[in-house]
Design a protein around this motif. Structure first.
Motif, PDB file in Angstrom:
ATOM      1  N   LEU A 166       0.958  -1.418   0.062  1.00  0.00           N
ATOM      2  CA  LEU A 166      -0.028  -0.051  -0.010  1.00  0.00           C
ATOM      3  C   LEU A 166       0.804   1.280   0.066  1.00  0.00           C
ATOM      4  O   LEU A 166       0.672   2.223  -0.664  1.00  0.00           O
ATOM      5  CB  LEU A 166      -0.931  -0.067   1.407  1.00  0.00           C
ATOM      6  CG  LEU A 166      -1.898  -1.244   1.004  1.00  0.00           C
ATOM      7  CD1 LEU A 166      -2.319  -1.480   2.726  1.00  0.00           C
ATOM      8  CD2 LEU A 166      -3.167  -0.820   0.176  1.00  0.00           C
ATOM      9  N   TRP A 167       2.007   1.034   0.656  1.00  0.00           N
ATOM     10  CA  TRP A 167       2.978   2.402   1.046  1.00  0.00           C
ATOM     11  C   TRP A 167       3.477   2.679  -0.628  1.00  0.00           C
ATOM     12  O   TRP A 167       3.736   3.640  -0.976  1.00  0.00           O
ATOM     13  CB  TRP A 167       3.846   2.163   2.044  1.00  0.00           C
ATOM     14  CG  TRP A 167       4.704   3.489   2.019  1.00  0.00           C
ATOM     15  CD1 TRP A 167       6.087   3.456   1.608  1.00  0.00           C
ATOM     16  CD2 TRP A 167       4.276   4.730   2.176  1.00  0.00           C
ATOM     17  NE1 TRP A 167       6.682   4.528   2.096  1.00  0.00           N
ATOM     18  CE2 TRP A 167       5.573   5.484   2.199  1.00  0.00           C
ATOM     19  CE3 TRP A 167       3.213   5.414   2.480  1.00  0.00           C
ATOM     20  CZ2 TRP A 167       5.406   6.969   2.626  1.00  0.00           C
ATOM     21  CZ3 TRP A 167       3.166   6.821   2.792  1.00  0.00           C
ATOM     22  CH2 TRP A 167       4.404   7.491   2.775  1.00  0.00           C
ATOM     23  N   LYS A 205      -5.072   3.566   3.955  1.00  0.00           N
ATOM     24  CA  LYS A 205      -5.228   2.359   4.065  1.00  0.00           C
ATOM     25  C   LYS A 205      -3.881   1.748   4.827  1.00  0.00           C
ATOM     26  O   LYS A 205      -3.955   0.721   5.711  1.00  0.00           O
ATOM     27  CB  LYS A 205      -5.379   1.397   2.717  1.00  0.00           C
ATOM     28  CG  LYS A 205      -6.937   1.363   2.454  1.00  0.00           C
ATOM     29  CD  LYS A 205      -6.884   0.434   1.400  1.00  0.00           C
ATOM     30  CE  LYS A 205      -8.237   0.755   0.481  1.00  0.00           C
ATOM     31  NZ  LYS A 205      -8.400  -0.182  -0.739  1.00  0.00           N
ATOM     32  N   TYR A 206      -2.915   2.074   4.286  1.00  0.00           N
ATOM     33  CA  TYR A 206      -1.430   1.523   4.863  1.00  0.00           C
ATOM     34  C   TYR A 206      -1.548   1.966   6.339  1.00  0.00           C
ATOM     35  O   TYR A 206      -0.940   1.043   7.229  1.00  0.00           O
ATOM     36  CB  TYR A 206      -0.420   2.329   4.206  1.00  0.00           C
ATOM     37  CG  TYR A 206       0.917   2.104   4.642  1.00  0.00           C
ATOM     38  CD1 TYR A 206       1.421   0.678   4.847  1.00  0.00           C
ATOM     39  CD2 TYR A 206       2.056   3.251   5.272  1.00  0.00           C
ATOM     40  CE1 TYR A 206       2.971   0.424   5.412  1.00  0.00           C
ATOM     41  CE2 TYR A 206       3.123   2.730   5.659  1.00  0.00           C
ATOM     42  CZ  TYR A 206       3.659   1.536   5.780  1.00  0.00           C
ATOM     43  OH  TYR A 206       4.854   1.171   6.415  1.00  0.00           O
ATOM     44  N   LEU A 207      -1.850   2.931   6.954  1.00  0.00           N
ATOM     45  CA  LEU A 207      -1.745   3.536   8.288  1.00  0.00           C
ATOM     46  C   LEU A 207      -2.734   2.516   9.058  1.00  0.00           C
ATOM     47  O   LEU A 207      -2.494   2.377  10.026  1.00  0.00           O
ATOM     48  CB  LEU A 207      -2.510   4.978   8.260  1.00  0.00           C
ATOM     49  CG  LEU A 207      -1.253   6.100   7.884  1.00  0.00           C
ATOM     50  CD1 LEU A 207      -1.926   7.435   7.744  1.00  0.00           C
ATOM     51  CD2 LEU A 207      -0.407   6.146   8.966  1.00  0.00           C
ATOM     52  N   GLN A 208      -3.837   2.223   8.359  1.00  0.00           N
ATOM     53  CA  GLN A 208      -4.689   1.197   9.020  1.00  0.00           C
ATOM     54  C   GLN A 208      -4.078  -0.235   9.181  1.00  0.00           C
ATOM     55  O   GLN A 208      -4.074  -0.781  10.254  1.00  0.00           O
ATOM     56  CB  GLN A 208      -6.092   1.001   8.239  1.00  0.00           C
ATOM     57  CG  GLN A 208      -6.937   2.231   8.693  1.00  0.00           C
ATOM     58  CD  GLN A 208      -8.269   2.092   7.604  1.00  0.00           C
ATOM     59  OE1 GLN A 208      -8.288   1.358   6.794  1.00  0.00           O
ATOM     60  NE2 GLN A 208      -9.210   3.109   7.774  1.00  0.00           N
ATOM     61  N   SER A 209      -3.284  -0.515   8.042  1.00  0.00           N
ATOM     62  CA  SER A 209      -2.879  -1.901   8.101  1.00  0.00           C
ATOM     63  C   SER A 209      -1.832  -1.836   9.225  1.00  0.00           C
ATOM     64  O   SER A 209      -1.265  -3.011   9.845  1.00  0.00           O
ATOM     65  CB  SER A 209      -2.066  -2.051   6.719  1.00  0.00           C
ATOM     66  OG  SER A 209      -1.057  -1.585   6.742  1.00  0.00           O
ATOM     67  N   LEU A 210      -1.106  -0.817   9.552  1.00  0.00           N
ATOM     68  CA  LEU A 210       0.016  -0.666  10.485  1.00  0.00           C
ATOM     69  C   LEU A 210      -0.456  -1.066  11.849  1.00  0.00           C
ATOM     70  O   LEU A 210       0.281  -1.754  12.724  1.00  0.00           O
ATOM     71  CB  LEU A 210       0.800   0.717  10.541  1.00  0.00           C
ATOM     72  CG  LEU A 210       1.565   1.158   9.569  1.00  0.00           C
ATOM     73  CD1 LEU A 210       1.915   2.605   9.192  1.00  0.00           C
ATOM     74  CD2 LEU A 210       2.879   0.164   9.459  1.00  0.00           C
ATOM     75  N   ASP A 211      -1.724  -0.881  12.244  1.00  0.00           N
ATOM     76  CA  ASP A 211      -2.332  -1.355  13.479  1.00  0.00           C
ATOM     77  C   ASP A 211      -2.176  -2.668  13.639  1.00  0.00           C
ATOM     78  O   ASP A 211      -2.024  -3.129  14.696  1.00  0.00           O
ATOM     79  CB  ASP A 211      -3.593  -0.700  13.736  1.00  0.00           C
ATOM     80  CG  ASP A 211      -3.589   0.996  14.005  1.00  0.00           C
ATOM     81  OD1 ASP A 211      -2.582   1.580  14.569  1.00  0.00           O
ATOM     82  OD2 ASP A 211      -4.486   1.437  13.412  1.00  0.00           O
ATOM     83  N   GLN A 212      -2.602  -3.386  12.672  1.00  0.00           N
ATOM     84  CA  GLN A 212      -2.542  -4.714  12.598  1.00  0.00           C
ATOM     85  C   GLN A 212      -1.081  -5.355  12.482  1.00  0.00           C
ATOM     86  O   GLN A 212      -1.085  -6.712  12.635  1.00  0.00           O
ATOM     87  CB  GLN A 212      -3.376  -5.275  11.621  1.00  0.00           C
ATOM     88  CG  GLN A 212      -5.116  -5.506  12.081  1.00  0.00           C
ATOM     89  CD  GLN A 212      -5.602  -4.152  11.682  1.00  0.00           C
ATOM     90  OE1 GLN A 212      -5.677  -3.764  10.445  1.00  0.00           O
ATOM     91  NE2 GLN A 212      -6.119  -3.492  12.771  1.00  0.00           N
ATOM     92  N   ASN A 213      -0.175  -4.727  12.287  1.00  0.00           N
ATOM     93  CA  ASN A 213       1.180  -5.276  11.786  1.00  0.00           C
ATOM     94  C   ASN A 213       2.047  -5.570  13.362  1.00  0.00           C
ATOM     95  O   ASN A 213       2.629  -4.636  13.818  1.00  0.00           O
ATOM     96  CB  ASN A 213       2.050  -4.157  10.932  1.00  0.00           C
ATOM     97  CG  ASN A 213       3.057  -5.006  10.335  1.00  0.00           C
ATOM     98  OD1 ASN A 213       3.757  -5.849  11.046  1.00  0.00           O
ATOM     99  ND2 ASN A 213       3.441  -4.681   9.126  1.00  0.00           N
ATOM    100  N   ASP A 214       2.060  -6.911  13.570  1.00  0.00           N
ATOM    101  CA  ASP A 214       2.717  -7.165  14.827  1.00  0.00           C
ATOM    102  C   ASP A 214       4.147  -7.469  14.465  1.00  0.00           C
ATOM    103  O   ASP A 214       4.683  -7.817  15.318  1.00  0.00           O
ATOM    104  CB  ASP A 214       2.175  -8.306  15.625  1.00  0.00           C
ATOM    105  CG  ASP A 214       1.707  -9.758  14.871  1.00  0.00           C
ATOM    106  OD1 ASP A 214       2.276  -9.476  13.818  1.00  0.00           O
ATOM    107  OD2 ASP A 214       1.094 -10.477  15.214  1.00  0.00           O
ATOM    108  N   GLN A 215       4.384  -7.314  13.159  1.00  0.00           N
ATOM    109  CA  GLN A 215       5.912  -7.677  12.893  1.00  0.00           C
ATOM    110  C   GLN A 215       6.874  -6.477  13.266  1.00  0.00           C
ATOM    111  O   GLN A 215       8.225  -6.681  13.358  1.00  0.00           O
ATOM    112  CB  GLN A 215       6.032  -7.920  11.485  1.00  0.00           C
ATOM    113  CG  GLN A 215       5.399  -9.139  10.923  1.00  0.00           C
ATOM    114  CD  GLN A 215       6.262 -10.456  11.328  1.00  0.00           C
ATOM    115  OE1 GLN A 215       7.294 -10.611  11.340  1.00  0.00           O
ATOM    116  NE2 GLN A 215       5.213 -11.387  12.135  1.00  0.00           N
TER     117      GLN A 215
END
Lengths: 736, 108
Positions: A273-274, A296-306
């Motif tokens: 997305l970025w 959308k990328y900002l939203q995905s970061l919240d779920q990114n536990d890596q």
């Protein structure tokens, strides 16, 4: 005899033919073994075999060893042992992912006398083995209990390494040894990648092979990534990322969409997305594609536990900054020139900057960018009051947030001190003054904070005639703390103003005379005397009616500015420069400062022998004042007249240039940025003026972090450096 | 994204790490380099590594690197040659299966 000779000949011939046939068969077999199809087939066999293997408990195998691969057994263990088994499992996963340090941390919870200590030894050796240090691995592995699982694993690993080193026949090795040898050393997947990436297919004429990625390669990579992700995760990730970089650089949005939907992106952006934001941001389609992708990328970061929480917040901060800058850059250029951003746009920019500051408040970067934007449009030298108001009203909140987020940062504190004094909110300024005074920061402005506080306090108290005595006390303190880099000649003017404010006219007359004498007894100082007197009287709050007498000469000079002698304009330079250095501009300066500055710029540009005709110290101080006022910044370019370029040192020009770029939104890519920074740093170490010494060093650091290297305007840079070689009398053209 | 260019002042380049290296990668690499270049044997290099580590472990530095536009792609061969030097690690399940007790038959 003849017969035996014939027999020998035939036998020799037969042996030769046999050897030839054997060599041919060997070559054929070798060719067959390394043919693409064979290699792919072998790869499939290895994958198929590996996908079937499972750790299985052996007869009488200790429960704690079985629990390492069978979670169901954990329940049968004591809590203490179960905890250690979990640590072993975590350590093994960490090693498999290449996170050796994390694995070592996990192992620390296993005591040496524990039943699990064999696993601790095994994993320690495993890390060494992966780092191609089998001898070091042996130091741990030779202490393992041969009857337990860790020792059996180590034995297989050891043998596969030996097989690799000896180049022996893999077929003769045990199946497990052969499997590890294939996975780690033979690597059929790598051979497949070499073969498939070499065949790029037809490439369009305008595109270089190094940038190209064909549809067939994408299809292959997609299947390859699925099949090999478990065995060659790093190889798969590198290939996918390289493919994504290729399509990012190609001008095909269809291809970009096709590939980014099919190949996984890097850990922080698996959905690409970025990358999509970066791809579409400079295109006309940016509104529909770029910004939604970034959100959308900002939203995905919240779920990114890596990503760790800190890095995730920092990435969010960078994304918001990019969005703010993108909004600013995408504004109509004409609208920008006319400063007509539109309330909607500036509100969006403001929102993104605020979000960036909130996402990572502990870094100065978002605060500095936000404040830089607000200050750019709050610049009284460039914009009218009505245009500035929206930006000015947000500055104090932004500075407070900066000071709170990064308490050790002096920039917001210095600004807030001036702001609160200006707004007569001294009690809010005091904590910042105290902090700055105690900080022992090398910045001369910080070192002079007590001087400034006393000066501003005396000015504030002078507002009421009944408090002039207190104002005098503070002014006396300020006099004793007067910094060496601020002109001393201003002191008697301020003292005279205080006397006048107190109604002590005889003292005023005497001090006024003294001030004029200290400044110089010639007509050259007439204008400087007038502006310094007006500045002092206004800042010591002389009533408007009394101030009129001091305004008159200055207003008259501003009206007939074209007839003023150049030496008089130059002589004001030092005073005006110091007002800018200390950020102590008196209100009336805004009425005439620009007029004097523009006239002086014209004179300097047209005077070839400026430095031989006038006092050098006046000339340099005046140039510094004009740089502060951004007088040499026109049409988004910094241009110095040739007479200055010919006499200024490299460091001075670099300093003025950087200062202008850092205080405006102009950020061209600069050739040899690092080299220029070095010149400035060197000059800082040799400079005698304490203010400049610090300003050079600070500007060099900021330039290194905030300006952009790499050449974009090659000719521009060339002109810059060639200018030093030019004769000052060659021509009158501007150099920048 | 892969490293496209590096400079002496780039902390990731000093540590020999790609731009997308995680904090764990940075720490692991730092410890490895410090073991190799101790302050006693190579003080200058040690200081360089120390400074690079401090810069590279700053979340904002990492974030900046992650969000910057990608550089030029590597030629496939160069990338694969680099990968050749980096053999894969054995998946945990496969590794643990190497300890199965063999009874003369294959381990599957």
């Amino acid at each position: 005899m003849a017969r035996s000779k014939q027999q020998r000949k035939a036998a020799k011939h037969k042996a030769k033919a046999k050897a030839k046939a054997k060599a041919k068969a060997k070559a054929k077999a070798k060719a067959k073994a390394t043919s693409p199809r064979q290699a792919a087939g072998e790869g499939r066999i290895v994958r198929s075999r590996v996908s079937r293997v499972r750790p299985r408990p052996g007869d009488g195998e200790p429960a704690e060893d079985v629990a390492v691969f069978d979670a169901a057994r954990l329940k049968s263990l004591s809590p203490e042992i179960a905890q250690q088994v979990t640590a072993v499992r975590d350590a093994l996963e960490a090693v498999a992912a290449g996170r050796d340090e994390r694995a070592r941390q996990c192992l620390q919870s296993i005591p040496r006398r524990s039943l699990l200590s064999d696993w601790r030894l095994f994993i320690t050796g495993l890390i060494d083995w992966y780092h191609d240090a089998p001898e070091k691995a042996e130091q741990s592995w030779r202490r393992l209990d041969a009857q337990r699982r860790p020792a059996r694993i180590a034995a297989n690993l050891r043998q596969s390494q030996q097989l690799h080193r000896s180049g022996g026949d893999a077929k003769a090795a045990a199946p497990d040894v052969r499997m590890i040898w294939r996975l780690r050393f033979e690597r059929p997947a790598l051979a497949e990648a070499y073969r498939e990436t070499a065949d790029a297919g037809p490439i369009p004429e305008s595109i270089s092979e190094d940038d190209w990625i064909g549809p067939a390669q994408v299809d292959w990579l997609r299947v390859f990534a699925t099949e090999q992700r478990r065995f060659e995760p790093h190889l798969v990730q590198s290939l996918c990322e390289n493919a994504l970089i290729r399509i990012y650089h190609l001008p095909f949005s269809d291809g970009f969409e096709h590939i980014t939907k099919r190949l996984p992106g890097p850990v922080h952006d698996p959905q690409n997305l970025w990358l999509k934001f970066l791809f579409y941001a400079p295109t006309p389609d940016h509104e529909n594609q770029a910004e939604p992708a970034a959100l959308k990328y900002l939203q995905s970061l919240d779920q990114n536990d890596q990503l760790s929480a800190n890095v995730r917040d920092a990435v969010k901060c960078q994304v918001y900054l990019a969005l703010a800058n993108h909004r600013r850059a995408s504004l109509n250029p004409l609208a920008r020139i006319l400063h007509n951003e539109g309330p909607e746009d500036r509100s969006e920019v403001n929102r993104y900057y605020q979000a960036a500051c909130k996402a990572y408040p502990a870094s100065s970067e978002p605060h500095r960018e936000y404040v830089g934007w607000l200050q750019e449009y709050a610049d009284p030298e460039r914009f009218r009051k009505a245009d500035r108001q929206w930006y000015e009203s947000r500055l104090a909140t932004a500075m407070e947030a900066w000071s709170k987020g990064v308490p050790e940062e002096i920039t917001p504190r210095l600004w807030l001190v001036d702001h609160y004094f200006d707004k007569e909110m001294n009690e809010l300024a005091v904590p910042h003054v105290k902090w700055l005074a105690a900080s022992r920061h090398p910045n001369p402005k910080v070192r002079a904070i007590e001087w400034k506080w006393n000066l501003l306090e005396s000015m504030r108290l002078a507002r009421r005639k009944t408090r002039v005595a207190q104002a005098q006390e503070h002014f006396d303190n300020a006099k004793s703390l007067w910094p060496e880099w601020v002109c001393q000649e201003w002191v008697p003017y301020l003292q005279a103003a205080l006397s006048r404010r107190a109604g002590d006219l005889p003292s005023f007359e005497a001090q006024r005379k003294e001030a004029r004498e200290q400044l110089g007894g010639t007509s050259r100082e007439d204008l400087a005397d007038a502006v310094m007197a007006l500045g002092a009287m206004q800042m010591m709050r002389l009533p408007a009616a009394e101030l009129k007498a001091f305004r008159g000469p200055v207003d008259q000079a501003a009206k007939s500015v074209s007839t003023l002698p150049t030496e008089q304009l130059l002589a004001c330079g030092r005073f005006f420069r110091d007002l800018h250095r200390t950020n102590s501009l008196y209100p009336a300066y805004r009425m005439h400062g620009a007029k004097f500055a523009n006239e002086l710029k014209k004179r300097i540009t047209n005077t070839r022998n400026l430095f031989s005709r006038y006092r050098k110290q006046d000339c340099w101080a005046a140039v510094e004042w004009l740089v502060h006022k951004k007088t040499f910044y026109t049409n988004y370019q910094f241009r110095l007249p040739p007479v200055i370029m010919s006499k200024a040192s490299q460091a001075q020009v670099i300093f003025w240039h950087f200062q202008t770029l850092l205080n405006t939104s102009t950020n061209p890519r600069l050739v040899d940025l690092e080299q220029r920074v070095q010149i400035l740093k060197q000059a800082a170490s040799e400079e005698s003026d304490p203010y400049l010494r610090h300003a050079y060093a600070e500007t060099a650091e900021r330039a290194l972090h905030e300006l952009r290297p790499e050449p974009l305007f090659g000719e521009f840079a060339e002109m810059f450096f060639n200018a030093f070689a030019d004769d000052d009398d060659d021509d009158d053209d501007d150099v920048f | 994204m892969s490293e496209s260019h590096s400079s002496a002042s780039d902390p990731f380049a000093v540590l020999g790490l790609p731009a997308n290296a995680s904090l764990a990668d940075v720490r692991s690499r730092y410890l490895e380099l410090v073991r190799r270049h101790s302050p006693e044997s190579d003080p200058e290099r040690f200081q360089q590594i120390q400074q690079a580590y401090n810069a590279a472990s700053d979340p904002m530095t990492i974030a900046r690197r992650l969000t910057q536009p990608p550089g030029d792609p590597l030629p496939w061969k160069t990338l694969l040659d680099q990968e050749k030097q980096n053999p894969p690690r054995v998946p945990t399940e496969v590794l643990l299966s190497l300890g199965n007790q063999t009874t003369g038959s294959r381990n599957e």
